[in-house]
Write a protein that holds these residues in place. Structure first.
Motif, mmCIF file in Angstrom:
data_model
loop_
_atom_site.group_PDB
_atom_site.id
_atom_site.type_symbol
_atom_site.label_atom_id
_atom_site.label_comp_id
_atom_site.label_asym_id
_atom_site.label_seq_id
_atom_site.Cartn_x
_atom_site.Cartn_y
_atom_site.Cartn_z
ATOM 1 N N UNK A 66 0.850 -1.334 -0.002
ATOM 2 C CA UNK A 66 -0.088 -0.210 0.057
ATOM 3 C C UNK A 66 0.993 1.151 0.105
ATOM 4 N N UNK A 67 0.227 2.442 -0.250
ATOM 5 C CA UNK A 67 1.015 3.738 -0.130
ATOM 6 C C UNK A 67 1.691 3.852 0.896
ATOM 7 N N UNK A 68 0.950 3.497 2.039
ATOM 8 C CA UNK A 68 1.738 3.913 3.167
ATOM 9 C C UNK A 68 3.286 3.145 3.175
ATOM 10 N N UNK A 69 3.251 1.983 2.731
ATOM 11 C CA UNK A 69 4.420 1.121 2.873
ATOM 12 C C UNK A 69 5.538 2.008 2.192
ATOM 13 N N UNK A 70 5.155 2.725 1.104
ATOM 14 C CA UNK A 70 6.209 3.451 0.606
ATOM 15 C C UNK A 70 6.686 4.548 1.266
ATOM 16 N N UNK A 231 -9.405 13.856 -32.025
ATOM 17 C CA UNK A 231 -10.015 12.838 -31.099
ATOM 18 C C UNK A 231 -9.002 12.695 -29.666
ATOM 19 N N UNK A 232 -9.633 12.470 -28.702
ATOM 20 C CA UNK A 232 -9.149 12.430 -27.668
ATOM 21 C C UNK A 232 -8.720 11.067 -26.932
ATOM 22 N N UNK A 233 -7.439 10.868 -26.850
ATOM 23 C CA UNK A 233 -7.390 9.511 -26.253
ATOM 24 C C UNK A 233 -6.722 9.560 -25.010
ATOM 25 N N UNK A 234 -6.267 8.567 -24.352
ATOM 26 C CA UNK A 234 -6.141 8.471 -22.921
ATOM 27 C C UNK A 234 -4.909 7.729 -22.519
ATOM 28 N N UNK A 235 -4.263 8.017 -21.610
ATOM 29 C CA UNK A 235 -3.074 7.346 -21.039
ATOM 30 C C UNK A 235 -3.337 7.205 -19.479
ATOM 31 N N UNK A 236 -2.928 5.921 -18.775
ATOM 32 C CA UNK A 236 -3.131 5.985 -17.602
ATOM 33 C C UNK A 236 -1.928 5.516 -16.723
ATOM 34 N N UNK A 237 -1.675 5.912 -15.572
ATOM 35 C CA UNK A 237 -0.380 5.348 -15.136
ATOM 36 C C UNK A 237 -0.162 5.743 -13.536
ATOM 37 N N UNK A 238 0.728 5.503 -12.810
ATOM 38 C CA UNK A 238 1.078 6.031 -11.444
ATOM 39 C C UNK A 238 2.529 6.154 -11.071
ATOM 40 N N UNK A 239 2.951 6.937 -10.502
ATOM 41 C CA UNK A 239 4.468 6.917 -10.021
ATOM 42 C C UNK A 239 4.716 5.673 -9.556
ATOM 43 N N UNK A 284 -5.269 -3.396 -8.837
ATOM 44 C CA UNK A 284 -3.624 -3.501 -8.374
ATOM 45 C C UNK A 284 -2.814 -4.079 -9.355
ATOM 46 N N UNK A 285 -1.716 -3.609 -9.174
ATOM 47 C CA UNK A 285 -0.606 -4.057 -10.243
ATOM 48 C C UNK A 285 0.605 -4.672 -9.668
ATOM 49 N N UNK A 286 1.086 -5.787 -10.419
ATOM 50 C CA UNK A 286 2.647 -5.994 -10.069
ATOM 51 C C UNK A 286 3.404 -5.709 -11.139
ATOM 52 N N UNK A 287 4.427 -5.064 -10.982
ATOM 53 C CA UNK A 287 5.377 -4.816 -11.852
ATOM 54 C C UNK A 287 6.449 -6.141 -12.265
ATOM 55 N N UNK A 288 6.381 -6.284 -13.600
ATOM 56 C CA UNK A 288 6.999 -7.586 -14.076
ATOM 57 C C UNK A 288 8.342 -7.351 -14.576
ATOM 58 N N UNK A 289 8.662 -6.005 -14.889
ATOM 59 C CA UNK A 289 9.910 -5.990 -15.497
ATOM 60 C C UNK A 289 10.883 -5.082 -14.906
ATOM 61 N N UNK A 290 10.487 -4.278 -13.915
ATOM 62 C CA UNK A 290 11.095 -3.155 -13.414
ATOM 63 C C UNK A 290 12.050 -3.712 -12.286
ATOM 64 N N UNK A 291 13.022 -2.893 -12.106
ATOM 65 C CA UNK A 291 14.152 -3.542 -11.134
ATOM 66 C C UNK A 291 14.369 -2.520 -10.090
ATOM 67 N N UNK A 292 14.542 -1.043 -10.465
ATOM 68 C CA UNK A 292 14.723 -0.246 -9.323
ATOM 69 C C UNK A 292 13.847 -0.316 -8.075
ATOM 70 N N UNK A 300 -3.738 0.519 -5.948
ATOM 71 C CA UNK A 300 -3.710 1.711 -6.495
ATOM 72 C C UNK A 300 -4.829 2.802 -5.842
ATOM 73 N N UNK A 301 -5.781 2.211 -5.219
ATOM 74 C CA UNK A 301 -7.057 2.887 -4.942
ATOM 75 C C UNK A 301 -7.875 3.357 -6.017
#
Ligand code: ADP
Ligand code: ZN
Length: 435
Positions: A66-70, A231-239, A284-292, A300-301
């Motif tokens: 959760x965010x608090x863990x960060x 035409x409006x498109x969308x991108x989603x993501x989070x830090x 909820x997401x698990x990063x599959x390739x990120x390493x840092x 995500x809430x």
């Protein structure tokens, strides 16, 4: 020219995709278990070893983050690499509290650029586009995320960053900008300023917009399309997942998840149970390739649901429902759960209304009450006070019908509600804090 930026990964048959995801997931679980004490402790406490993840569904046995863990591990406690391998650090805008850090390795940055290029390509952006990037540059992931994605395609990038709205418009006209990136709120601010300056963006070469970083209603999207002639498109993501590039809309306007990088699940926010296909809950997401900083089952809430079916666009990447709100933004008014986007949808049903509104939550005895302030279109103000009051009453009645709460609506003068260059502030909570 292909319709896909990365045909192999965007159209991979499900069975093959799942095999690759499982392998990446196993590697990531092992990676964090061996390198991040927070995860080692969390897995040990549950008596789990990374090897116990033998199928994708086994992931649901693992703990969530959760965010608090960060925050508790601020700034680099969740880092999975030594600092010398970290080449950049971003931080969240802190919409809901203290900033959260996002470190990247060089490979993480390349992967991010790749998922953003894929997203922009799906929106129809090509090498000959002139992309004006009005996401804030800096610690916020929006600016550099879109920047790198557009560079990856080989577009011309104009890094205006957010703000200085008149200059945005002058450059847009002079440079012949064909694609514009910003938050949906800022796009409306730009469109409104153009109208006041007597400019008609719809006559300009601008044809595509890619918007994100905050929830926006379908009606808001149509409004932006009409006002900008695009035409409006969308991108989603989070830090926490490295920024924008987690999901993107295709020509069918479905929001595809870059599932080869981010493994999605939807859970019941109260019990943590996995929810079935199509059912709304917490994403909820698990990063599959990120390493840092590969986060496991990050909550995500955000409210959404998942579908794993092939889309008419040809992509086999799972789709998520557009975010209707965050659990953190949910207001409870007279026992009814209300999200700002629901009120937005009602306001936007009225052609007399502008796109700027504000919700004030007040204390009425032990209960909360909601008051809506909204701006009307310019011509409405010349119709006299009575007409304005009638309009307010009609909107209030409609809010009652659709959402089930009684909420007075005040139509305020033009330009009284603060305009935003980034994420809009939609709610002001005037309740006394109970200690
Ligand atoms: P903060 O949590 O401080 O706002 P971020 O900049 O990381 O930090 O914001 C991520 C959040 O922004 C997401 O969890 C989501 O709530 C919202 N968001 C991002 N993109 C979209 C989008 N396309 N639609 C709706 N909400 C979005
Ligand atoms: Zn699609």
């Amino acid at each position: 020219m292909s319709e896909f930026w990365d045909e192999k990964n965007e159209t991979m048959p499900r069975e093959e995709r799942e095999a690759v995801q499982l392998k990446d997931l196993q590697d990531t679980l092992k990676w964090v278990y061996e390198r991040v004490p927070f995860y080692k402790n969390a897995f040990d406490e549950m008596g789990l070893k990374p090897e116990e993840c033998q199928s994708l569904s086994d992931l649901s046995k693992f703990p969530t983050t959760i965010k608090n863990d960060l925050r508790d591990n601020y700034p680099f406690g969740l880092c999975g690499v030594p600092m010398e391998e970290v080449v950049r650090i971003h931080a969240s805008s802190g919409t809901t509290g203290k900033p959260v850090t996002g470190p990247y390795t060089a490979q993480d940055l390349d992967d991010w650029a790749e998922t953003m290029a894929r997203s922009l390509w799906a929106a129809g952006i090509r090498q000959n586009d002139i992309c004006q990037n009005a996401y804030g540059y800096g610690l916020f992931t929006g600016g550099l995320g879109f920047h790198q994605g557009a560079l990856g395609i080989g577009c011309t990038v104009v890094p205006t960053s957010a703000g200085l709205t008149e200059r945005q418009l002058t450059l847009m006209e002079d440079f012949g900008t064909t694609a514009f990136f910003s938050t949906p709120t800022y796009a409306l601010t730009v469109a409104e300023r153009a109208r006041r300056m007597g400019m008609d963006i719809r006559e300009w070469p601008l044809k595509i917009g890619v918007f994100g970083a905050e929830p926006w209603s379908r009606q808001m999207r149509e409004e932006i399309e009409n006002r900008m002639g695009i035409v409006a498109h969308e991108a989603y993501g989070l830090t926490e997942m490295g920024g924008p590039g987690v999901s993107f809309t295709c020509p069918e306007q479905r929001l595809h998840i870059s599932e080869d990088h981010f493994y999605p699940e939807v859970i019941d926010p109260d019990t943590g149970e996995l929810l079935p296909e199509g059912q709304q809950g917490e994403l909820i997401f698990t990063a599959l390739k990120r390493r840092a900083m590969p986060l496991i089952r990050f909550r995500t809430r955000d409210i959404s649901s998942l579908k794993h079916e092939e889309c008419a666009c040809g992509r086999t990447l799972a789709t998520m429902e557009r975010i209707t709100g965050r659990f953190d933004d949910m207001l409870i008014i007279s026992g009814v759960n209300v999200f700002p986007s629901q009120v937005e949808s009602v306001i936007m049903e009225f052609p007399e209304m502008e796109t700027h509104y504000l919700l004030r939550v007040k204390q009425k005895g032990y209960l909360s009450a909601l008051e809506v302030e909204a701006e009307a279109r310019e011509d409405v103000y010349s119709q006299g006070q009575k007409a304005i009051e009638e309009l307010s009453a009609r909107i209030s009645e409609r809010i009652h019908q659709v959402i089930g709460i009684t909420s007075p609506v005040t139509i305020v003068p033009m330009n009284t509600i603060a305009r935003s260059e980034g994420k809009a502030v939609r709610v002001i909570d005037e309740r006394e804090k109970i200690q």
